[in-house]
Design a protein around this motif. Structure first.
Motif, PDB file in Angstrom:
ATOM      1  N   MET A   1      -3.024 -26.641  -9.913  1.00  0.00           N
ATOM      2  CA  MET A   1      -1.965 -27.052 -10.829  1.00  0.00           C
ATOM      3  C   MET A   1      -2.355 -26.638 -12.246  1.00  0.00           C
ATOM      4  SD  MET A   1      -0.943 -30.883  -9.502  1.00  0.00           S
ATOM      5  CE  MET A   1      -2.281 -31.579 -10.426  1.00  0.00           C
ATOM      6  N   LEU A   2      -1.362 -26.420 -13.091  1.00  0.00           N
ATOM      7  CA  LEU A   2      -1.631 -26.104 -14.487  1.00  0.00           C
ATOM      8  C   LEU A   2      -2.421 -27.237 -15.146  1.00  0.00           C
ATOM      9  CD1 LEU A   2       1.820 -24.677 -15.648  1.00  0.00           C
ATOM     10  CD2 LEU A   2      -0.234 -23.392 -15.015  1.00  0.00           C
ATOM     11  N   HIS A   3      -3.343 -26.903 -16.009  1.00  0.00           N
ATOM     12  CA  HIS A   3      -4.137 -27.829 -16.826  1.00  0.00           C
ATOM     13  C   HIS A   3      -5.094 -28.706 -16.022  1.00  0.00           C
ATOM     14  CE1 HIS A   3      -1.623 -26.589 -20.156  1.00  0.00           C
ATOM     15  NE2 HIS A   3      -0.574 -26.861 -19.408  1.00  0.00           N
ATOM     16  N   LEU A   4      -5.320 -28.398 -14.749  1.00  0.00           N
ATOM     17  CA  LEU A   4      -6.284 -29.136 -13.936  1.00  0.00           C
ATOM     18  C   LEU A   4      -7.601 -28.365 -13.973  1.00  0.00           C
ATOM     19  CD1 LEU A   4      -6.982 -31.388 -11.874  1.00  0.00           C
ATOM     20  CD2 LEU A   4      -6.276 -29.770 -10.085  1.00  0.00           C
ATOM     21  N   GLU A   5      -8.628 -28.955 -14.585  1.00  0.00           N
ATOM     22  CA  GLU A   5      -9.918 -28.257 -14.667  1.00  0.00           C
ATOM     23  C   GLU A   5     -10.533 -28.152 -13.271  1.00  0.00           C
ATOM     24  OE1 GLU A   5     -13.773 -27.941 -17.521  1.00  0.00           O
ATOM     25  OE2 GLU A   5     -12.823 -29.889 -17.354  1.00  0.00           O
ATOM     26  N   VAL A   6     -10.964 -26.946 -12.926  1.00  0.00           N
ATOM     27  CA  VAL A   6     -11.541 -26.666 -11.621  1.00  0.00           C
ATOM     28  C   VAL A   6     -12.778 -25.777 -11.797  1.00  0.00           C
ATOM     29  CG1 VAL A   6      -9.355 -26.859 -10.368  1.00  0.00           C
ATOM     30  CG2 VAL A   6     -10.042 -24.633 -11.296  1.00  0.00           C
TER      31      VAL A   6
ATOM     32  N   ILE B   1      -3.135 -22.043 -17.673  1.00  0.00           N
ATOM     33  CA  ILE B   1      -2.107 -22.380 -18.659  1.00  0.00           C
ATOM     34  C   ILE B   1      -0.919 -21.460 -18.447  1.00  0.00           C
ATOM     35  CG2 ILE B   1      -3.714 -23.283 -20.377  1.00  0.00           C
ATOM     36  CD1 ILE B   1      -3.427 -20.568 -21.859  1.00  0.00           C
ATOM     37  N   SER B   2       0.192 -21.848 -19.006  1.00  0.00           N
ATOM     38  CA  SER B   2       1.412 -21.058 -18.921  1.00  0.00           C
ATOM     39  C   SER B   2       1.765 -20.558 -20.316  1.00  0.00           C
ATOM     40  CB  SER B   2       2.550 -21.920 -18.370  1.00  0.00           C
ATOM     41  OG  SER B   2       3.762 -21.219 -18.424  1.00  0.00           O
ATOM     42  N   ASN B   3       1.934 -19.248 -20.439  1.00  0.00           N
ATOM     43  CA  ASN B   3       2.314 -18.638 -21.719  1.00  0.00           C
ATOM     44  C   ASN B   3       3.562 -17.799 -21.517  1.00  0.00           C
ATOM     45  OD1 ASN B   3       0.161 -19.523 -23.318  1.00  0.00           O
ATOM     46  ND2 ASN B   3      -1.161 -17.905 -22.584  1.00  0.00           N
ATOM     47  N   GLY B   4       4.463 -17.869 -22.457  1.00  0.00           N
ATOM     48  CA  GLY B   4       5.608 -16.970 -22.434  1.00  0.00           C
ATOM     49  C   GLY B   4       5.207 -15.639 -23.053  1.00  0.00           C
TER      50      GLY B   4
ATOM     51  N   GLU C   1       3.951 -16.358 -18.063  1.00  0.00           N
ATOM     52  CA  GLU C   1       2.717 -15.786 -17.542  1.00  0.00           C
ATOM     53  C   GLU C   1       1.726 -16.919 -17.324  1.00  0.00           C
ATOM     54  OE1 GLU C   1       1.297 -12.876 -20.296  1.00  0.00           O
ATOM     55  OE2 GLU C   1       2.734 -11.377 -19.639  1.00  0.00           O
ATOM     56  N   ILE C   2       1.090 -16.921 -16.169  1.00  0.00           N
ATOM     57  CA  ILE C   2       0.064 -17.909 -15.854  1.00  0.00           C
ATOM     58  C   ILE C   2      -1.286 -17.214 -16.009  1.00  0.00           C
ATOM     59  CG2 ILE C   2      -0.863 -19.445 -14.069  1.00  0.00           C
ATOM     60  CD1 ILE C   2       1.961 -20.201 -14.975  1.00  0.00           C
ATOM     61  N   GLU C   3      -2.206 -17.851 -16.759  1.00  0.00           N
ATOM     62  CA  GLU C   3      -3.521 -17.249 -16.945  1.00  0.00           C
ATOM     63  C   GLU C   3      -4.578 -18.325 -17.093  1.00  0.00           C
ATOM     64  OE1 GLU C   3      -3.269 -14.830 -20.436  1.00  0.00           O
ATOM     65  OE2 GLU C   3      -3.017 -16.532 -21.759  1.00  0.00           O
ATOM     66  N   TRP C   4      -5.813 -17.948 -16.835  1.00  0.00           N
ATOM     67  CA  TRP C   4      -6.942 -18.838 -17.045  1.00  0.00           C
ATOM     68  C   TRP C   4      -7.181 -18.959 -18.533  1.00  0.00           C
ATOM     69  CZ3 TRP C   4      -8.250 -21.484 -12.950  1.00  0.00           C
ATOM     70  CH2 TRP C   4      -8.034 -20.941 -11.693  1.00  0.00           C
ATOM     71  N   LEU C   5      -7.367 -20.162 -19.043  1.00  0.00           N
ATOM     72  CA  LEU C   5      -7.532 -20.375 -20.476  1.00  0.00           C
ATOM     73  C   LEU C   5      -8.817 -19.736 -21.002  1.00  0.00           C
ATOM     74  CD1 LEU C   5      -6.550 -21.698 -23.108  1.00  0.00           C
ATOM     75  CD2 LEU C   5      -8.047 -23.595 -22.541  1.00  0.00           C
ATOM     76  N   LYS C   6      -9.948 -20.068 -20.423  1.00  0.00           N
ATOM     77  CA  LYS C   6     -11.233 -19.606 -20.949  1.00  0.00           C
ATOM     78  C   LYS C   6     -11.508 -18.143 -20.620  1.00  0.00           C
ATOM     79  CE  LYS C   6     -13.302 -24.160 -20.360  1.00  0.00           C
ATOM     80  NZ  LYS C   6     -14.330 -24.893 -19.628  1.00  0.00           N
ATOM     81  N   HIS C   7     -11.099 -17.709 -19.451  1.00  0.00           N
ATOM     82  CA  HIS C   7     -11.465 -16.387 -18.974  1.00  0.00           C
ATOM     83  C   HIS C   7     -10.292 -15.417 -18.939  1.00  0.00           C
ATOM     84  CE1 HIS C   7     -14.553 -19.101 -17.227  1.00  0.00           C
ATOM     85  NE2 HIS C   7     -15.351 -18.146 -17.645  1.00  0.00           N
ATOM     86  N   GLY C   8      -9.160 -15.798 -19.472  1.00  0.00           N
ATOM     87  CA  GLY C   8      -7.960 -14.982 -19.350  1.00  0.00           C
ATOM     88  C   GLY C   8      -7.977 -13.674 -20.113  1.00  0.00           C
ATOM     89  N   HIS C   9      -8.776 -13.578 -21.178  1.00  0.00           N
ATOM     90  CA  HIS C   9      -8.730 -12.390 -22.023  1.00  0.00           C
ATOM     91  C   HIS C   9     -10.062 -11.665 -22.150  1.00  0.00           C
ATOM     92  CE1 HIS C   9      -4.669 -13.347 -23.180  1.00  0.00           C
ATOM     93  NE2 HIS C   9      -5.047 -14.570 -23.469  1.00  0.00           N
ATOM     94  N   ASP C  10     -11.079 -12.094 -21.437  1.00  0.00           N
ATOM     95  CA  ASP C  10     -12.395 -11.477 -21.645  1.00  0.00           C
ATOM     96  C   ASP C  10     -12.808 -10.514 -20.541  1.00  0.00           C
ATOM     97  OD1 ASP C  10     -13.058 -13.176 -19.590  1.00  0.00           O
ATOM     98  OD2 ASP C  10     -14.505 -14.341 -20.716  1.00  0.00           O
ATOM     99  N   GLY C  11     -11.899 -10.157 -19.655  1.00  0.00           N
ATOM    100  CA  GLY C  11     -12.220  -9.200 -18.597  1.00  0.00           C
ATOM    101  C   GLY C  11     -12.871  -9.823 -17.373  1.00  0.00           C
ATOM    102  N   TRP C  12     -13.194 -11.108 -17.440  1.00  0.00           N
ATOM    103  CA  TRP C  12     -13.790 -11.807 -16.312  1.00  0.00           C
ATOM    104  C   TRP C  12     -12.699 -12.095 -15.298  1.00  0.00           C
ATOM    105  CZ3 TRP C  12     -13.657 -16.433 -13.656  1.00  0.00           C
ATOM    106  CH2 TRP C  12     -14.812 -16.805 -12.967  1.00  0.00           C
ATOM    107  N   ILE C  13     -12.907 -11.762 -14.061  1.00  0.00           N
ATOM    108  CA  ILE C  13     -11.877 -11.940 -13.041  1.00  0.00           C
ATOM    109  C   ILE C  13     -12.273 -13.064 -12.085  1.00  0.00           C
ATOM    110  CG2 ILE C  13     -10.663 -10.849 -11.121  1.00  0.00           C
ATOM    111  CD1 ILE C  13     -11.073  -8.181 -12.610  1.00  0.00           C
ATOM    112  N   CYS C  14     -11.446 -14.084 -12.039  1.00  0.00           N
ATOM    113  CA  CYS C  14     -11.638 -15.184 -11.099  1.00  0.00           C
ATOM    114  C   CYS C  14     -11.048 -14.782  -9.755  1.00  0.00           C
ATOM    115  CB  CYS C  14     -10.933 -16.432 -11.626  1.00  0.00           C
ATOM    116  SG  CYS C  14     -10.880 -17.778 -10.437  1.00  0.00           S
ATOM    117  N   THR C  15     -11.832 -14.950  -8.694  1.00  0.00           N
ATOM    118  CA  THR C  15     -11.330 -14.650  -7.351  1.00  0.00           C
ATOM    119  C   THR C  15     -11.179 -15.900  -6.497  1.00  0.00           C
ATOM    120  OG1 THR C  15     -13.566 -14.258  -6.496  1.00  0.00           O
ATOM    121  CG2 THR C  15     -12.363 -12.346  -7.360  1.00  0.00           C
TER     122      THR C  15
ATOM    123  N   LYS D   1     -11.885 -27.676  -6.384  1.00  0.00           N
ATOM    124  CA  LYS D   1     -11.793 -28.888  -7.188  1.00  0.00           C
ATOM    125  C   LYS D   1     -13.172 -29.312  -7.667  1.00  0.00           C
ATOM    126  CE  LYS D   1      -7.706 -30.765  -4.948  1.00  0.00           C
ATOM    127  NZ  LYS D   1      -7.160 -31.904  -4.184  1.00  0.00           N
ATOM    128  N   LEU D   2     -13.200 -29.941  -8.837  1.00  0.00           N
ATOM    129  CA  LEU D   2     -14.441 -30.528  -9.336  1.00  0.00           C
ATOM    130  C   LEU D   2     -14.799 -31.726  -8.466  1.00  0.00           C
ATOM    131  CD1 LEU D   2     -13.781 -30.562 -13.184  1.00  0.00           C
ATOM    132  CD2 LEU D   2     -15.461 -29.171 -11.990  1.00  0.00           C
TER     133      LEU D   2
END
Length: 68
Positions: free
Chosen positions: A13-18, A32-35, A42-56, A60-61
């Motif tokens: 879910m959006l804004h759920l830390e995992v 997060i959701s960005n227009g 557009e849905i993207e990872w907040l911390k890793h969305g722009h640094d080239g790091w790819i989450c696969t 859950k925590l």
């Protein structure tokens, strides 16, 4: 502990830390959701969305410890 979930199968879910990871690294993040300029969402990872790091994968925590 939870099992790893492939992001192709499901997203949290959006804004759920995992816990997020790939074959090189693991960390925590949340979606997060960005227009964009076209007005599309557009849905993207907040911390890793722009640094080239790819989450696969994600999971859950675990529950926080208690003082029992």
């Amino acid at each position: 502990m939870s099992e790893w979930i492939n992001i192709k199968d499901s997203l949290p879910m959006l804004h759920l830390e995992v816990i997020v990871g790939n074959k090189y690294d693991v960390g925590t993040d949340y979606l997060i959701s960005n227009g964009n300029s076209n007005g599309d969402e557009e849905i993207e990872w907040l911390k890793h969305g722009h640094d080239g790091w790819i989450c696969t994968h994600w999971q859950k925590l675990p529950k926080k410890p208690t003082d029992d």
